[in-house]
Design a protein around this motif. Sequence first.
Motif, PDB file in Angstrom:
ATOM      1  N   LEU A 242      33.582  35.465  55.381  1.00 51.30           N
ATOM      2  CA  LEU A 242      34.163  36.425  54.448  1.00 51.30           C
ATOM      3  C   LEU A 242      35.071  35.722  53.454  1.00 51.30           C
ATOM      4  CD1 LEU A 242      34.969  39.577  56.534  1.00 51.30           C
ATOM      5  CD2 LEU A 242      33.504  39.361  54.542  1.00 51.30           C
ATOM      6  N   GLY A 243      35.877  34.792  53.971  1.00 51.39           N
ATOM      7  CA  GLY A 243      36.766  34.054  53.087  1.00 51.39           C
ATOM      8  C   GLY A 243      35.979  33.293  52.045  1.00 51.39           C
ATOM      9  N   GLY A 244      34.892  32.635  52.491  1.00 52.25           N
ATOM     10  CA  GLY A 244      34.086  31.856  51.558  1.00 52.25           C
ATOM     11  C   GLY A 244      33.453  32.729  50.493  1.00 52.25           C
ATOM     12  N   LEU A 245      32.885  33.868  50.923  1.00 50.78           N
ATOM     13  CA  LEU A 245      32.230  34.753  49.955  1.00 50.78           C
ATOM     14  C   LEU A 245      33.247  35.300  48.960  1.00 50.78           C
ATOM     15  CD1 LEU A 245      29.638  36.749  52.059  1.00 50.78           C
ATOM     16  CD2 LEU A 245      29.247  34.963  50.403  1.00 50.78           C
ATOM     17  N   ARG A 246      34.399  35.744  49.492  1.00 49.95           N
ATOM     18  CA  ARG A 246      35.438  36.267  48.615  1.00 49.95           C
ATOM     19  C   ARG A 246      35.830  35.226  47.597  1.00 49.95           C
ATOM     20  NH1 ARG A 246      40.417  39.322  51.408  1.00 49.95           N
ATOM     21  NH2 ARG A 246      39.342  41.244  51.953  1.00 49.95           N
ATOM     22  N   SER A 247      36.033  34.030  48.114  1.00 50.95           N
ATOM     23  CA  SER A 247      36.517  32.988  47.236  1.00 50.95           C
ATOM     24  C   SER A 247      35.514  32.692  46.148  1.00 50.95           C
ATOM     25  CB  SER A 247      36.791  31.756  48.059  1.00 50.95           C
ATOM     26  OG  SER A 247      36.836  30.651  47.250  1.00 50.95           O
ATOM     27  N   SER A 248      34.223  32.606  46.533  1.00 50.66           N
ATOM     28  CA  SER A 248      33.247  32.265  45.496  1.00 50.66           C
ATOM     29  C   SER A 248      33.156  33.388  44.479  1.00 50.66           C
ATOM     30  CB  SER A 248      31.890  31.978  46.118  1.00 50.66           C
ATOM     31  OG  SER A 248      31.447  33.087  46.823  1.00 50.66           O
ATOM     32  N   ALA A 249      33.170  34.640  44.952  1.00 49.22           N
ATOM     33  CA  ALA A 249      33.112  35.752  44.008  1.00 49.22           C
ATOM     34  C   ALA A 249      34.300  35.689  43.053  1.00 49.22           C
ATOM     35  CB  ALA A 249      33.113  37.077  44.759  1.00 49.22           C
ATOM     36  N   GLN A 250      35.454  35.427  43.628  1.00 52.90           N
ATOM     37  CA  GLN A 250      36.668  35.362  42.812  1.00 52.90           C
ATOM     38  C   GLN A 250      36.590  34.243  41.787  1.00 52.90           C
ATOM     39  OE1 GLN A 250      40.174  35.124  45.193  1.00 52.90           O
ATOM     40  NE2 GLN A 250      41.354  34.164  43.563  1.00 52.90           N
TER      41      GLN A 250
ATOM     42  N   ASP B 140      39.975  44.709  45.868  1.00 45.05           N
ATOM     43  CA  ASP B 140      39.356  45.498  44.796  1.00 45.05           C
ATOM     44  C   ASP B 140      40.188  45.423  43.526  1.00 45.05           C
ATOM     45  OD1 ASP B 140      41.278  46.876  46.235  1.00 45.05           O
ATOM     46  OD2 ASP B 140      40.620  48.785  45.405  1.00 45.05           O
ATOM     47  N   GLN B 141      41.529  45.375  43.700  1.00 53.37           N
ATOM     48  CA  GLN B 141      42.381  45.231  42.520  1.00 53.37           C
ATOM     49  C   GLN B 141      42.072  43.932  41.799  1.00 53.37           C
ATOM     50  OE1 GLN B 141      46.149  45.361  44.493  1.00 53.37           O
ATOM     51  NE2 GLN B 141      46.517  47.492  43.916  1.00 53.37           N
ATOM     52  N   LEU B 142      41.882  42.891  42.605  1.00 59.40           N
ATOM     53  CA  LEU B 142      41.609  41.577  42.045  1.00 59.40           C
ATOM     54  C   LEU B 142      40.337  41.592  41.211  1.00 59.40           C
ATOM     55  CD1 LEU B 142      42.135  38.265  42.687  1.00 59.40           C
ATOM     56  CD2 LEU B 142      40.058  38.684  43.907  1.00 59.40           C
ATOM     57  N   MET B 143      39.263  42.141  41.804  1.00 60.70           N
ATOM     58  CA  MET B 143      37.984  42.157  41.095  1.00 60.70           C
ATOM     59  C   MET B 143      38.064  43.041  39.866  1.00 60.70           C
ATOM     60  SD  MET B 143      36.262  40.026  42.207  1.00 60.70           S
ATOM     61  CE  MET B 143      34.852  39.380  42.946  1.00 60.70           C
ATOM     62  N   ASN B 144      38.667  44.224  40.037  1.00 60.27           N
ATOM     63  CA  ASN B 144      38.783  45.113  38.892  1.00 60.27           C
ATOM     64  C   ASN B 144      39.582  44.465  37.776  1.00 60.27           C
ATOM     65  OD1 ASN B 144      37.305  47.214  39.731  1.00 60.27           O
ATOM     66  ND2 ASN B 144      38.999  48.329  40.665  1.00 60.27           N
ATOM     67  N   PHE B 145      40.663  43.820  38.158  1.00 65.13           N
ATOM     68  CA  PHE B 145      41.493  43.168  37.155  1.00 65.13           C
ATOM     69  C   PHE B 145      40.686  42.116  36.403  1.00 65.13           C
ATOM     70  CE2 PHE B 145      44.632  39.910  35.936  1.00 65.13           C
ATOM     71  CZ  PHE B 145      45.343  40.674  35.052  1.00 65.13           C
ATOM     72  N   GLY B 146      39.933  41.322  37.157  1.00 65.16           N
ATOM     73  CA  GLY B 146      39.149  40.263  36.530  1.00 65.16           C
ATOM     74  C   GLY B 146      38.096  40.799  35.575  1.00 65.16           C
ATOM     75  N   TRP B 147      37.328  41.770  36.075  1.00 59.88           N
ATOM     76  CA  TRP B 147      36.176  42.202  35.287  1.00 59.88           C
ATOM     77  C   TRP B 147      36.523  43.260  34.257  1.00 59.88           C
ATOM     78  CZ3 TRP B 147      31.752  39.715  35.016  1.00 59.88           C
ATOM     79  CH2 TRP B 147      31.398  38.872  36.070  1.00 59.88           C
ATOM     80  N   LYS B 148      37.476  44.139  34.614  1.00 57.98           N
ATOM     81  CA  LYS B 148      37.703  45.265  33.708  1.00 57.98           C
ATOM     82  C   LYS B 148      38.854  45.044  32.746  1.00 57.98           C
ATOM     83  CE  LYS B 148      35.618  48.703  36.661  1.00 57.98           C
ATOM     84  NZ  LYS B 148      35.874  49.745  37.657  1.00 57.98           N
TER      85      LYS B 148
END
Lengths: 193, 376, 498, 100
Positions: free
Chosen positions: B178-186, B347-355
Amino acid sequence: MEIVHILFLAFAALAVVAAFNVILQRNPIYSAIGLIVVLCSLAVLFLTLYAPFIAAMQVIVYAGAIMVLFVFVIMLLNIREEESKTDRQKYLKFLAAPLFLALLGMIAAVVKTVGNPAPRGTDQLGSVQTLAEGMFTKYVLPFEATSVLILMAIVGSMLLARREKAEDVERIEQALAASQEGAEATEKEEVAA
Amino acid sequence: MQSLFNSLDLQFVLGSLIKIAIFWIFIMLVVAYMVYAERRVLAVIQNRLGPNRVGWQGLLQPFADLIKFIFKEDLVPLAVNKALYMMAPVIVLVPAMMVLIVYPFGPEVPLPFGGVLSQLINDLTARVGLNWNVDLRTINLYITNFNVGLLYVFAMTSLGVYGIVIGGWASNSKYSLLGGLRSSAQMISYELAMSLSVVAVLIQIGTLDLNEIARGQGDWFGLRWNIFGGPTLAMLPSALIAFVIYLISAIAETNRVPFDLPEAETELVAGFHTEYSSLKFALFFMAEYVNMTTVSVLATTLFLGGWQGPFVEQFPWLGIVYFLAKVFFFLFLYIWLRGTLPRFRYDQLMNFGWKILLPVALFNIVLASVLGVLFL
Amino acid sequence: MQIENLNLNYGAVAPEIIAAVTGVISMLVDALSPKGARKTNAVISLVGLVLALLAVVRLEPSGSYFGGMVTTDPVRVFFSVIILLVAIIAVLLAGQFLRDEGLPPGEFFTLIMFATTGMLLLASAGDLVTVFLGLEIASITTYVMAGYRRYDVRANESSLKYFLLGSFSTAFMLYGMALTYGATGNTNIAAIRAIIGEGRVEHPALLLIGAAMMLVGFGFKIASAPFHLWTPDVYEGAPTIVTGFMGTGPKAAVFAAFLRVFADGFNVTASPIGAQLQSTWISAVAVIAVLTMTIGNVIAISQKNIKRMLAYSSIAHAGYALVGFVTGDFAPVAFYMLAYSIMSLGAFAVIQLLARAGDQKTEIADYAGIGFETPALSFSLAIFLLSLGGIPPTAGFMSKFFVFKTTWDAAPHYRWLVIAAVVNSIISIYYYLYPIVVMFFRPLAPGFIKPRIATMTTVALILTLVGTFYLGLLPNRLMNALGQGQKAVAIQPRLGDR
Amino acid sequence: MVPLSWYLALSAVLFTIGVVGVLIQRNAIVLFMCIELMLNAVNLTLVAFSRFLGDVTGQLFVFMVMTVAAAEAAVGLAIIISLFRNRETLNVDEADLLKL
């Protein structure tokens, strides 16, 4: 023998070994790593062809984006080694060997005819300026066309990969049931008759 | 073979190797003391003491840590995928270190005793029958000059993600995965914003060569930095926006607070390196700090004028002082943020990045192009 | 390259621009309307397509624009019209399909519009780069459309197969393009033609291998034997309307590019290498044509599923169209593709209605006895099938006649090809008649209800029916126009003249 | 300078390996990687010709190939994910609801 020859041979060998690794491994993740190695060694070969911009793009786009996507999907779906249950494609394996030889023969022919011409390009050919000029003059239409392509790819992949929302599932089930019910209703009528 | 040894290529290779060794030692020291500084500064922020026992004020603490790392037991969990598990830390660290070769740490500086040294080398090589014409009177404070240096940096940064994702997967543990996937997505998400933010600066300077970029910011008494709009003050708004976006996404890229989701202890134990111990863990750890350093170096070069500052033309060695001062400012910022800010939710992180970040970066490109067309 | 020399004429790409912009608009409308905008989007797409059609008709006569990336010539105009007609009919049919299946409504139209953009670009490509990009835009969109019904495993598999084999063939095509570029030093088709004509090819072997690779690539895309293996699976698994769309539009567009690259670019006999190249590819295409129609027809006979049967039939039709290639002339191929597109789309439209949501009833046995239950549908289907089989007075007959006649007259060396094609079309009548027999002369299976037909679907059916008869009965105007166009391009020299 | 024929040979070998991979591999995602390998081999050919012909077209073509590869990867992986959701295997031999 110059250093560039040694570079070429080293990275060409690396690329070929890694390419075999891609096709012969059973575990997809090893294949992916093999492909990443191929991509990076090709980037080095682009440098020996005085195409630094393409080399950088190769690593950024292919290794940095596309292959990350591959690795990501492999991990997301947790695809491990798969033992094959059926052997329907076995004949393809027998096809592969002669095909390989035929293509290698073709390569030999090509190499023989091409020989060793002197490069006509200046070393500035692959510079950002030259490429940008080409991109925004002669290639401006293809460049714009790629934007359509990418937009379409975004729409398409979102469409295919997102999970069905609950309302979507409901709607599809209703629609399918509607057509089934119609069929059953008439069946009952006929039985009654 | 004689010709091979005589060729310029070989001199270049040898020279580069020496420079690389010096840079490497230097960066390792920076990393070591960065860790120390982090602990001390955090301690100050949190009103406690921090490590102060090993050596004067704890200054030898990094070496003690290193020894501890080396002598700890190297646990390899049973279910891991051995080959990849071993490879992952290396894959993380190597690209992080490779970035360093293109950064200009200072202007062309006169080397003390350079003339004597080159004479000596030339004499020695002539005695073995080689004809080298080494000139060491002035040296460049970068390892190599690359006309697409900036792209090279992005290329290498984008490779680091593999180590993390592979490390997470090979550990065969759900927290790691999970950490790896999160990190790569981030990292993928924020890399976009980061690269796009840089475009605004590129419009100002019109080159991808990091040396040129640094050299181009020398007017106004060494203060005509890109963050002030570079060639024209009119570009100031776009440059400032670009700087802020770059800063935010750089912090996210390096997985630091407040974006350190991949290693959120409360949910993921230690993220992708949960199963790593001893030296392998040290490599991950080191890579993180090397990445922080290189990201700061890039910020310095792109926005804060690199080694430029007052009186650099008169005293070239001053350049390296300015340069390090700016880099340390960024590194201090990292520690400061860690001491102050809470962690984002995923989710805040992803939203912040993309939106937010991505659209702003795109808008900023348009802004910069308009300003560029009007004022450049 | 100076901007002034590029001939940037936005009028020359107006159809492509209109299609792309319509796609974006329909995407935004769908995103911003809360419940999805099926009807609005259908109307928007139709308006866009009609505008694009007008733009195609009003294209300036001929010339090359955007630095040679785009060529306007009769090939482009005729094939663009075919593509836009296919897209219009597909949009008309899509409304009911999406409602009956409860699928996400908006994106389908966006995809059709983007696919149309790609196909139009492909038909207008004057450079290998635009051929490649147009091909990819059209193909990648079709991969997505094939998997549009994503809860359905068959659709997923169909999409995956299509995608893998499509990309595989793209790689071949691309390698061919790279070798051709290496041999001639140019990617512009007209320039390549000139270079071959003057015999300035540096590495003739590379050119031959490059052409062979491109032939393989095109062969995959138009589903000709021996590269046809993906077709039946993909056609069966995809939603029927998508099958109809991808069996006609992209295929026609690929034929246009195929014609421009081979029948134009590689059709020079002025130099030894040109002559060698020309005779090689023409005999290769002739062999492929015979193989394609024979394999398609023979396997089609044994099919139990109507979509598979039509898939094999479409393979056979690609073979007939390939016959026209040996004349080195685009007119018969263009006419054939127009006729084939209309009747094939019509047939798939009826099958879509009869198969119901989720494509549940596509076996030929399911059609037993429905002939007089839904006379409109079954008679239409019968007409389309007969037309596909080449029975007069339908479009199918006239198009076959046109192709065979032209080939017979223009290429005396290839009369055997025409004979083979005629024998094949006689065989094919057998399997086209079979569903008709089942429909009208078998007892009705229990549980049949009449499918509901939406207004737009009716319009589409009427359009295709009228088209089928118009091309069959009154083809003269169109043929004359084609004949004139052919003089205007003067794709020369004909093989028969040699 | 490394001769043109070396680059062409390497590129042809990589292309061939890709083709063979497509024939012998069963896993859809690896199959897709083999196709990417083929595209990369073509890129090498194009850049080599670009250098030796002194013409920038080849390198610009490579850009288009990269863009297309990215789009293809996005769509292809989406297709693979949607198939995997419905039937937990990526073995193309087992994707046999539709027979040959």
